[in-house]
Design an enzyme around this catalytic site. Structure first.
Site, PDB file in Angstrom:
ATOM      1  N   GLU A 290      -3.008  -2.808  -2.657  1.00  0.00           N
ATOM      2  CA  GLU A 290      -4.175  -2.251  -1.959  1.00  0.00           C
ATOM      3  C   GLU A 290      -4.503  -0.844  -2.437  1.00  0.00           C
ATOM      4  O   GLU A 290      -3.705   0.076  -2.289  1.00  0.00           O
ATOM      5  CB  GLU A 290      -3.885  -2.233  -0.447  1.00  0.00           C
ATOM      6  CG  GLU A 290      -5.021  -1.667   0.391  1.00  0.00           C
ATOM      7  CD  GLU A 290      -4.709  -1.672   1.885  1.00  0.00           C
ATOM      8  OE1 GLU A 290      -3.546  -1.937   2.264  1.00  0.00           O
ATOM      9  OE2 GLU A 290      -5.632  -1.405   2.681  1.00  0.00           O
TER      10      GLU A 290
ATOM     11  N   LYS B 264      -7.237   2.600  -2.711  1.00  0.00           N
ATOM     12  CA  LYS B 264      -7.915   3.443  -1.730  1.00  0.00           C
ATOM     13  C   LYS B 264      -8.593   4.601  -2.438  1.00  0.00           C
ATOM     14  O   LYS B 264      -8.168   5.016  -3.521  1.00  0.00           O
ATOM     15  CB  LYS B 264      -6.844   3.930  -0.753  1.00  0.00           C
ATOM     16  CG  LYS B 264      -7.319   4.748   0.396  1.00  0.00           C
ATOM     17  CD  LYS B 264      -6.245   4.791   1.479  1.00  0.00           C
ATOM     18  CE  LYS B 264      -6.664   5.719   2.583  1.00  0.00           C
ATOM     19  NZ  LYS B 264      -5.903   5.571   3.800  1.00  0.00           N
TER      20      LYS B 264
ATOM     21  N   HIS C  36      -8.685  -6.555   3.855  1.00  0.00           N
ATOM     22  CA  HIS C  36      -8.327  -5.863   5.091  1.00  0.00           C
ATOM     23  C   HIS C  36      -9.607  -5.603   5.862  1.00  0.00           C
ATOM     24  O   HIS C  36     -10.460  -4.837   5.411  1.00  0.00           O
ATOM     25  CB  HIS C  36      -7.596  -4.549   4.796  1.00  0.00           C
ATOM     26  CG  HIS C  36      -6.115  -4.714   4.746  1.00  0.00           C
ATOM     27  ND1 HIS C  36      -5.236  -3.672   4.668  1.00  0.00           N
ATOM     28  CD2 HIS C  36      -5.351  -5.849   4.807  1.00  0.00           C
ATOM     29  CE1 HIS C  36      -3.985  -4.147   4.662  1.00  0.00           C
ATOM     30  NE2 HIS C  36      -4.039  -5.455   4.736  1.00  0.00           N
TER      31      HIS C  36
ATOM     32  N   ASP D 219      -7.070  -4.788  10.043  1.00  0.00           N
ATOM     33  CA  ASP D 219      -6.356  -3.519   9.817  1.00  0.00           C
ATOM     34  C   ASP D 219      -7.125  -2.383  10.470  1.00  0.00           C
ATOM     35  O   ASP D 219      -8.057  -1.837   9.879  1.00  0.00           O
ATOM     36  CB  ASP D 219      -6.195  -3.268   8.302  1.00  0.00           C
ATOM     37  CG  ASP D 219      -5.447  -1.967   8.015  1.00  0.00           C
ATOM     38  OD1 ASP D 219      -4.828  -1.410   8.942  1.00  0.00           O
ATOM     39  OD2 ASP D 219      -5.485  -1.505   6.855  1.00  0.00           O
TER      40      ASP D 219
ATOM     41  N   ASP E 123     -12.126   6.868   6.352  1.00  0.00           N
ATOM     42  CA  ASP E 123     -11.281   5.680   6.549  1.00  0.00           C
ATOM     43  C   ASP E 123     -10.632   5.755   7.933  1.00  0.00           C
ATOM     44  O   ASP E 123      -9.434   5.914   8.071  1.00  0.00           O
ATOM     45  CB  ASP E 123     -10.225   5.678   5.431  1.00  0.00           C
ATOM     46  CG  ASP E 123      -9.224   4.556   5.588  1.00  0.00           C
ATOM     47  OD1 ASP E 123      -9.619   3.473   6.043  1.00  0.00           O
ATOM     48  OD2 ASP E 123      -8.044   4.762   5.257  1.00  0.00           O
TER      49      ASP E 123
ATOM     50  N   ASP F 278      -9.794  -3.183   1.219  1.00  0.00           N
ATOM     51  CA  ASP F 278      -9.896  -2.757   2.618  1.00  0.00           C
ATOM     52  C   ASP F 278     -11.302  -2.205   2.827  1.00  0.00           C
ATOM     53  O   ASP F 278     -11.768  -1.367   2.046  1.00  0.00           O
ATOM     54  CB  ASP F 278      -8.826  -1.691   2.891  1.00  0.00           C
ATOM     55  CG  ASP F 278      -8.792  -1.211   4.329  1.00  0.00           C
ATOM     56  OD1 ASP F 278      -9.849  -0.794   4.839  1.00  0.00           O
ATOM     57  OD2 ASP F 278      -7.706  -1.216   4.934  1.00  0.00           O
TER      58      ASP F 278
ATOM     59  N   HIS G 242     -11.896   1.580   2.438  1.00  0.00           N
ATOM     60  CA  HIS G 242     -11.279   2.328   1.346  1.00  0.00           C
ATOM     61  C   HIS G 242     -12.191   2.695   0.189  1.00  0.00           C
ATOM     62  O   HIS G 242     -11.753   2.868  -0.942  1.00  0.00           O
ATOM     63  CB  HIS G 242     -10.061   1.552   0.821  1.00  0.00           C
ATOM     64  CG  HIS G 242      -8.906   1.629   1.764  1.00  0.00           C
ATOM     65  ND1 HIS G 242      -7.642   1.236   1.445  1.00  0.00           N
ATOM     66  CD2 HIS G 242      -8.848   2.081   3.035  1.00  0.00           C
ATOM     67  CE1 HIS G 242      -6.841   1.427   2.474  1.00  0.00           C
ATOM     68  NE2 HIS G 242      -7.560   1.931   3.460  1.00  0.00           N
TER      69      HIS G 242
ATOM     70  N   ASP H 122     -10.369   3.624  10.416  1.00  0.00           N
ATOM     71  CA  ASP H 122      -9.710   2.443  10.982  1.00  0.00           C
ATOM     72  C   ASP H 122     -10.135   2.171  12.423  1.00  0.00           C
ATOM     73  O   ASP H 122      -9.294   1.936  13.291  1.00  0.00           O
ATOM     74  CB  ASP H 122      -8.189   2.572  10.875  1.00  0.00           C
ATOM     75  CG  ASP H 122      -7.713   2.502   9.436  1.00  0.00           C
ATOM     76  OD1 ASP H 122      -7.701   1.390   8.877  1.00  0.00           O
ATOM     77  OD2 ASP H 122      -7.379   3.554   8.856  1.00  0.00           O
TER      78      ASP H 122
ATOM     79  N   TRP I 290       0.864  -1.181   0.000  1.00  0.00           N
ATOM     80  CA  TRP I 290       0.000   0.000   0.000  1.00  0.00           C
ATOM     81  C   TRP I 290       0.903   1.234   0.000  1.00  0.00           C
ATOM     82  O   TRP I 290       1.790   1.362   0.845  1.00  0.00           O
ATOM     83  CB  TRP I 290      -0.920   0.048   1.232  1.00  0.00           C
ATOM     84  CG  TRP I 290      -1.670   1.362   1.257  1.00  0.00           C
ATOM     85  CD1 TRP I 290      -2.676   1.744   0.425  1.00  0.00           C
ATOM     86  CD2 TRP I 290      -1.381   2.503   2.088  1.00  0.00           C
ATOM     87  NE1 TRP I 290      -3.048   3.046   0.686  1.00  0.00           N
ATOM     88  CE2 TRP I 290      -2.274   3.532   1.700  1.00  0.00           C
ATOM     89  CE3 TRP I 290      -0.471   2.751   3.111  1.00  0.00           C
ATOM     90  CZ2 TRP I 290      -2.268   4.794   2.313  1.00  0.00           C
ATOM     91  CZ3 TRP I 290      -0.464   4.006   3.722  1.00  0.00           C
ATOM     92  CH2 TRP I 290      -1.364   5.011   3.325  1.00  0.00           C
TER      93      TRP I 290
HETATM   94  C1  RNT Z   1      -3.921   2.449   4.678  1.00  0.00           C
HETATM   95  C2  RNT Z   1      -4.060   1.007   4.416  1.00  0.00           C
HETATM   96  C3  RNT Z   1      -2.933   0.148   4.912  1.00  0.00           C
HETATM   97  C4  RNT Z   1      -2.453   0.534   6.301  1.00  0.00           C
HETATM   98  C5  RNT Z   1      -1.387  -0.371   6.858  1.00  0.00           C
HETATM   99  C6  RNT Z   1      -0.762   0.179   8.086  1.00  0.00           C
HETATM  100  O1  RNT Z   1      -5.054   3.161   4.380  1.00  0.00           O
HETATM  101  O2  RNT Z   1      -5.261   0.539   4.933  1.00  0.00           O
HETATM  102  O3  RNT Z   1      -3.299  -1.174   4.848  1.00  0.00           O
HETATM  103  O4  RNT Z   1      -3.506   0.580   7.211  1.00  0.00           O
HETATM  104  O5  RNT Z   1      -0.462  -0.639   5.889  1.00  0.00           O
HETATM  105 ZN    ZN Z   2      -5.606  -1.580   4.744  1.00  0.00          ZN
END
Ligand code: RNT
Ligand code: ZN
Length: 425
Positions: free
Chosen positions: A232, A234, A292, A332, A300, A265, A268, A302, A192
């Site tokens: 990955e 986004k 993810h 994640d 986003d 993810d 994302h 997390d 990523w």
């Molecule tokens: C970032 C991505 C990625 C990170 C990690 C830490 O938006 O989701 O996967 O969260 O690499």
């Molecule tokens: Zn991620």
């Protein structure tokens, strides 16, 4: 407050009743538990220290992602992180996997730049994984570094900067290959990059062309081992709101044409866009993919994964598509405002619970109702399924794997905080 463990007798009698209820719908609870036991989730290292890592020249988190909060007890070094992860492992069922980022190297106090990381800096992680009997996954770290401060890494207009990051990517694939060989297991290596722009670019295509070339260069080297390279995408990040070079379309096309795993993810995409519908759209074109498991809130963000509808719908799709063997699951999220081990365990248990819930679904009946045009019945059944005693199966499963049942792990969490985390100043 002390959260007591449920008496063993109660766990098994409740399970036996649940087993009968499910069996009346043609669902085999034993089979569901057996299938769940075969699923390995890769728990991310970065919840344990807020994506800090252990580089000697640590610069602080940058790159469009952000951990907020300053709850005490963060792991300050790899030994603490390993201890914390072990504590987390003891509170959810089954042996899982562990997901490292390149910044979690151990370089004995010497500065090692990203283009020089190698497996020797991860030898203690490998020994630990062997002791734990788990596999390791890997991620090159393209953020939190002076050469990523312009917001561009693999797509940077400066060739020397691109070269630096390509080298880092190759080093990371070599490390992943060593993980795979030494642990005799697959190793997923996920790429990523934060590359993007805050405001409307004059040139959207150029950076994408450069990213494409850099990726090709990075993936060219044969590294051996059973490495699964993933990419990955986004929608946006902090500071890259208008334009992300590695967007979802870019990587979907890249992964299919270049035979890499696409990583989806859950955070994302657009705020109301979920990934459960994407699985069946992508699966006809790819043999495998990486997910993810995260939880976006308005952006986003997390957040710690919980068993909400997004997660349940994803788990159901994985099971209904018969894709458990095709999907690599990796958590994640990073919440620095709560006990970090609690965050890990909530996320891991929630994901496992969602998978179990999905495995307990009488999908044959639902599909039959749909084919017969009985859609009210289908809707009714899926609503009734929500209140079936899946928790009794979950509790029994935890008990059979010798991990805390129900709420009792909360007391263990508090105990560890008191004895270990609170001593870290
Ligand atoms: C970032 C991505 C990625 C990170 C990690 C830490 O938006 O989701 O996967 O969260 O690499
Ligand atoms: Zn991620």
């Amino acid at each position: 407050m002390k959260f007591e463990e449920m008496p063993e007798k109660m766990i098994s009698s409740r399970y036996n009743e649940a087993k009968e209820i499910y069996s009346s719908l043609g669902v085999d609870t034993e089979k569901a538990m057996k299938t769940l036991a075969g699923v390995k989730v890769s728990m991310h290292c970065w919840q344990g220290d807020d994506v800090g890592g252990f580089e000697v020249n640590e610069t602080g988190l940058t790159g469009g992602i952000m951990a907020t909060g300053n709850y005490p007890g963060r792991a300050r070094n790899a030994d603490e992180l390993r201890k914390d992860a072990e504590k987390a492992f003891s509170m959810f069922p089954g042996k899982q996997r562990f997901n490292l980022h390149a910044i979690y190297l151990e370089s004995k106090g010497k500065f090692v730049d990203r283009n020089n990381v190698s497996v020797e800096h991860f030898s203690r992680w490998i020994d630990w994984a062997k002791e734990q009997g788990i596999g390791l996954d890997f991620n090159p770290t393209f953020f939190s570094h002076p050469k990523s401060s312009s917001g561009m890494t693999l797509s940077n207009p400066d060739k020397s900067i691109r070269k630096f990051w390509i080298e880092h990517g190759v080093r990371s694939r070599e490390i992943a290959a060593e993980f795979s060989k030494k642990l005799k297991d697959v190793c997923v290596n996920n790429v990523w990059v934060p590359d993007g722009m805050k405001d409307a670019p004059a040139d959207r295509l150029g950076p994408r062309q450069r990213l494409l070339e850099s990726l090709d260069e990075m993936f060219k080297a044969k590294v051996g081992g059973d490495v699964k390279d993933a990419v990955e995408g986004k929608l946006f990040g902090i500071g890259s709101e208008e334009y992300v070079v590695g967007s979802n379309e870019f990587y979907l096309a890249y992964s299919i044409t270049k035979k890499k795993l696409v990583c989806m993810d859950m955070g994302h995409y657009h705020p109301t866009e979920t990934i459960n519908d994407k699985l069946s759209a992508v699966l006809p074109f790819v043999p495998e993919l990486l997910i993810h498991v995260s939880r976006p809130i308005r952006w986003d963000s997390d957040h710690v994964v919980i068993m909400n509808d997004d997660l349940l719908n994803l788990a159901k799709e994985i099971v209904r598509c018969n894709a458990l063997g095709k999907v690599y699951l990796a958590t994640d999220f990073f919440d620095a405002s709560i006990n970090r081990i609690g965050a890990w365990v909530v996320g891991m248990r929630s994901l496992q619970k969602a998978l179990l819930f999905a495995l307990l679904e009488p999908s044959a009946i639902l599909k039959k109702l749909e084919l017969d045009g009985k859609n009210a019945e289908k809707l009714a059944l899926s609503e009734e399924l929500r209140t079936l005693p899946y928790a009794d199966v979950w509790n029994y499963y935890c008990e059979s794997k010798s991990v805390p049942v129900g709420t009792s792990w909360i007391s263990e969490l508090e105990d560890y905080e008191c004895k270990v985390l609170s001593k870290r100043k």
